[in-house]
Design a protein around this motif. Structure first.
Motif, mmCIF file in Angstrom:
data_model
loop_
_atom_site.group_PDB
_atom_site.id
_atom_site.type_symbol
_atom_site.label_atom_id
_atom_site.label_comp_id
_atom_site.label_asym_id
_atom_site.label_seq_id
_atom_site.Cartn_x
_atom_site.Cartn_y
_atom_site.Cartn_z
ATOM 1 N N LEU A 41 40.303 21.525 44.918
ATOM 2 C CA LEU A 41 40.412 22.952 44.630
ATOM 3 C C LEU A 41 39.183 23.408 43.855
ATOM 4 N N PRO A 42 38.671 24.600 44.141
ATOM 5 C CA PRO A 42 37.511 25.076 43.388
ATOM 6 C C PRO A 42 37.891 25.457 41.957
ATOM 7 N N VAL A 43 36.886 25.500 41.101
ATOM 8 C CA VAL A 43 37.084 25.959 39.723
ATOM 9 C C VAL A 43 37.522 27.416 39.806
ATOM 10 N N GLU A 44 38.428 27.829 38.944
ATOM 11 C CA GLU A 44 38.957 29.182 39.003
ATOM 12 C C GLU A 44 37.837 30.215 38.909
ATOM 13 N N GLY A 45 37.799 31.121 39.852
ATOM 14 C CA GLY A 45 36.782 32.164 39.887
ATOM 15 C C GLY A 45 35.486 31.736 40.562
ATOM 16 N N LYS A 46 35.440 30.502 41.090
ATOM 17 C CA LYS A 46 34.234 29.998 41.756
ATOM 18 C C LYS A 46 34.570 29.562 43.172
ATOM 19 N N GLN A 47 33.545 29.166 43.905
ATOM 20 C CA GLN A 47 33.731 28.713 45.282
ATOM 21 C C GLN A 47 33.756 27.200 45.412
ATOM 22 N N ARG A 48 33.242 26.473 44.396
ATOM 23 C CA ARG A 48 33.107 25.022 44.480
ATOM 24 C C ARG A 48 33.916 24.321 43.397
ATOM 25 N N CYS A 49 34.253 23.058 43.668
ATOM 26 C CA CYS A 49 34.973 22.257 42.671
ATOM 27 C C CYS A 49 33.996 21.821 41.576
ATOM 28 N N ARG A 50 34.516 21.210 40.533
ATOM 29 C CA ARG A 50 33.641 20.832 39.415
ATOM 30 C C ARG A 50 32.653 19.747 39.804
ATOM 31 N N ASN A 51 32.975 18.939 40.808
ATOM 32 C CA ASN A 51 32.050 17.893 41.244
ATOM 33 C C ASN A 51 30.886 18.450 42.057
ATOM 34 N N HIS A 52 31.068 19.598 42.661
ATOM 35 C CA HIS A 52 30.034 20.158 43.530
ATOM 36 C C HIS A 52 29.411 21.432 42.965
ATOM 37 N N GLY A 53 29.391 21.557 41.646
ATOM 38 C CA GLY A 53 28.655 22.638 41.015
ATOM 39 C C GLY A 53 29.472 23.793 40.499
ATOM 40 N N GLY A 54 30.785 23.715 40.538
ATOM 41 C CA GLY A 54 31.615 24.809 40.041
ATOM 42 C C GLY A 54 31.498 25.019 38.547
#
Length: 89
Positions: A41-54
């Motif tokens: 799941l992406p970081v809230e308010g972002k498009q990417r997860c924390r591993n991919h730059g969120g």
């Protein structure tokens, strides 16, 4: 005549922070090394997860920016060197 009730006025308080079930939420979608899309799941308010730059905000200090620039220079010189070696083969 009584005032018509709207959906917002009938929503209970516990539903104010409602989110769709996890299986229905959007996914990160970044490509993994195997070439498949990331399923996190992406970081809230972002498009990417924390591993991919969120969570990334980038370098903020001058020292941090210098470090990033130095690492980019190293990476680029390595890529150029590898491209030349590949061209020789």
């Amino acid at each position: 005549m009584p005032k018509a009730k709207t959906a917002a006025s009938m929503t209970p308080a516990w539903r104010s922070n409602w989110k769709p079930p996890k299986r229905e939420r959007s996914r990160c979608g970044a490509r993994t090394r195997a070439g498949h899309p990331c399923r996190r799941l992406p970081v809230e308010g972002k498009q990417r997860c924390r591993n991919h730059g969120g969570l990334s905000t980038g370098a903020k200090t001058a020292k941090g920016k210098e470090r990033v620039t130095a690492n980019l220079a190293k990476t680029r010189s390595w890529q150029k060197r590898k491209a030349k070696e590949g061209a020789r083969l």
